[in-house]
Design an enzyme around this catalytic site. Structure first.
Site, PDB file in Angstrom:
ATOM      1  N   LYS A  45       0.804  -1.228   0.000  1.00  0.00           N
ATOM      2  CA  LYS A  45       0.000   0.000   0.000  1.00  0.00           C
ATOM      3  C   LYS A  45       0.836   1.276   0.000  1.00  0.00           C
ATOM      4  O   LYS A  45       0.468   2.282   0.595  1.00  0.00           O
ATOM      5  CB  LYS A  45      -0.984   0.016   1.185  1.00  0.00           C
ATOM      6  CG  LYS A  45      -1.857  -1.218   1.284  1.00  0.00           C
ATOM      7  CD  LYS A  45      -2.514  -1.594  -0.043  1.00  0.00           C
ATOM      8  CE  LYS A  45      -3.525  -0.572  -0.529  1.00  0.00           C
ATOM      9  NZ  LYS A  45      -4.007  -0.901  -1.906  1.00  0.00           N
ATOM     10  N   HIS A  61       7.037  -7.160  -2.681  1.00  0.00           N
ATOM     11  CA  HIS A  61       6.929  -6.514  -1.364  1.00  0.00           C
ATOM     12  C   HIS A  61       7.969  -7.089  -0.401  1.00  0.00           C
ATOM     13  O   HIS A  61       7.906  -6.835   0.811  1.00  0.00           O
ATOM     14  CB  HIS A  61       5.531  -6.717  -0.771  1.00  0.00           C
ATOM     15  CG  HIS A  61       4.445  -5.945  -1.457  1.00  0.00           C
ATOM     16  ND1 HIS A  61       4.607  -4.632  -1.851  1.00  0.00           N
ATOM     17  CD2 HIS A  61       3.173  -6.300  -1.825  1.00  0.00           C
ATOM     18  CE1 HIS A  61       3.475  -4.209  -2.422  1.00  0.00           C
ATOM     19  NE2 HIS A  61       2.610  -5.195  -2.416  1.00  0.00           N
ATOM     20  N   SER A 118      -4.322   2.860   4.712  1.00  0.00           N
ATOM     21  CA  SER A 118      -4.569   2.194   3.435  1.00  0.00           C
ATOM     22  C   SER A 118      -4.526   0.675   3.588  1.00  0.00           C
ATOM     23  O   SER A 118      -5.342  -0.052   3.021  1.00  0.00           O
ATOM     24  CB  SER A 118      -3.525   2.665   2.416  1.00  0.00           C
ATOM     25  OG  SER A 118      -3.828   2.174   1.132  1.00  0.00           O
TER      26      SER A 118
END
Length: 293
Positions: free
Chosen positions: A45, A107, A137
């Site tokens: 995010k 990620h 988020s």
């Protein structure tokens, strides 16, 4: 289609993870990067989808318009570590990719990176976003993403975020470790989400310069128009509406895309606690974020 139950969080070499990102671990670690690969790394995010779309347009918008209108971004920019039943893994998708350069999403914390990215000196773009907006988020993302653990209420989620008990681990460790790596590796460009919001054109020019990409002023103008948040939110190829694991009735995958939305979620007490904790965790780094513009 009946979805599997939400996954549970577990400790994986000191980082909280779920099986969706660890089940294919040997193949992830053995992944063969190429010198011309471009890796977009970030904590969840933080703007990875945004930068993925920018790069895809810079490199491939000249290709058939059908590609832009019919191939979802997650197929154009495969997610390296993802591994789900009934779907090809990220590693398999990348092996099949016929475009050069390959644009790759991850990620992973820096210590989990496959060695070949360092050996081949692939270009890496790290995207970082301030902790408060990332937490908000991530909370709304976990509410609507059935591939993520149950988020619980906002207050308990925020405390879990501060403790680093999130998929892909601690935000604090993630952004600091990549920052430290960037300081000794010229193949890493560290981008801030807030700078992308404030000066999209300037940051796209930075990207082009880093990648040695000659983009015309006209192309950059077209890219800026297409990557505007409101345009992306209605673009089915990038807005998550084709992903059966995302429930857009709960929250949008592309929700607000703003800096400072955390103010609508944090109570005064939460903000004070968060700031105090943040100061301790950031006292030995020169990494700085903007939480308002």
């Amino acid at each position: 289609m009946e979805l599997p139950p939400r996954p549970t969080l577990f400790d994986f070499h000191g980082v909280s993870m779920t099986n969706y990102f660890t089940d294919n671990w040997d193949n992830i670690q053995k992944f063969k990067a190429r010198p011309d690969d471009i890796l977009i790394a970030s904590y969840p995010k933080a703007g990875n989808t945004w930068v993925s779309y920018i790069l895809d347009l810079l490199y491939y918008s000249h290709m058939s318009p059908e590609r832009q209108d019919s191939v979802p971004l997650y197929d154009r920019v495969p997610f390296l570590e993802i591994h789900m039943a009934r779907f090809p893994s990220g590693v398999e998708e990348l092996k099949k990719l016929s475009t050069f350069p390959r644009i790759i999403k991850t990620h992973l914390p820096v210590q989990f990176m496959p060695k070949s990215f360092w050996e081949e000196k692939s270009k890496i773009i790290y995207v970082a976003r301030n902790a408060k907006d990332t937490a908000v988020s991530y909370y709304h993302f976990d509410r609507m993403n059935m591939m993520q653990p149950e988020p619980g209420d906002w207050n308990s989620f925020l405390h879990r975020f501060m403790e680093g008990k999130m998929v892909f681990g601690s935000w604090y460790e993630h952004v600091k470790a990549w920052w430290k790596e960037k300081n000794c590796n010229s193949n890493i460009l560290y981008l801030f989400y807030e700078d992308l919001i404030q000066d999209t054109e300037g940051q796209i020019n930075r990207l082009c310069s880093f990648l040695g990409l000659s983009a015309t002023a006209e192309l950059i103008k077209q890219v800026i128009e297409k990557v505007h948040f409101d345009k992306m939110k209605t673009n089915n190829m990038v807005n998550g509406s084709l992903d059966e694991y995302l429930d857009l009735n709960i929250s949008h995958f592309m929700r607000k895309g703003k800096v400072g939305d955390w103010k609508n979620h944090f109570t005064v007490q939460q903000n004070e606690q968060f700031d105090e904790d943040y100061e301790k965790k950031f006292k030995n780094t020169d990494l700085r974020f903007k939480t308002v513009l």
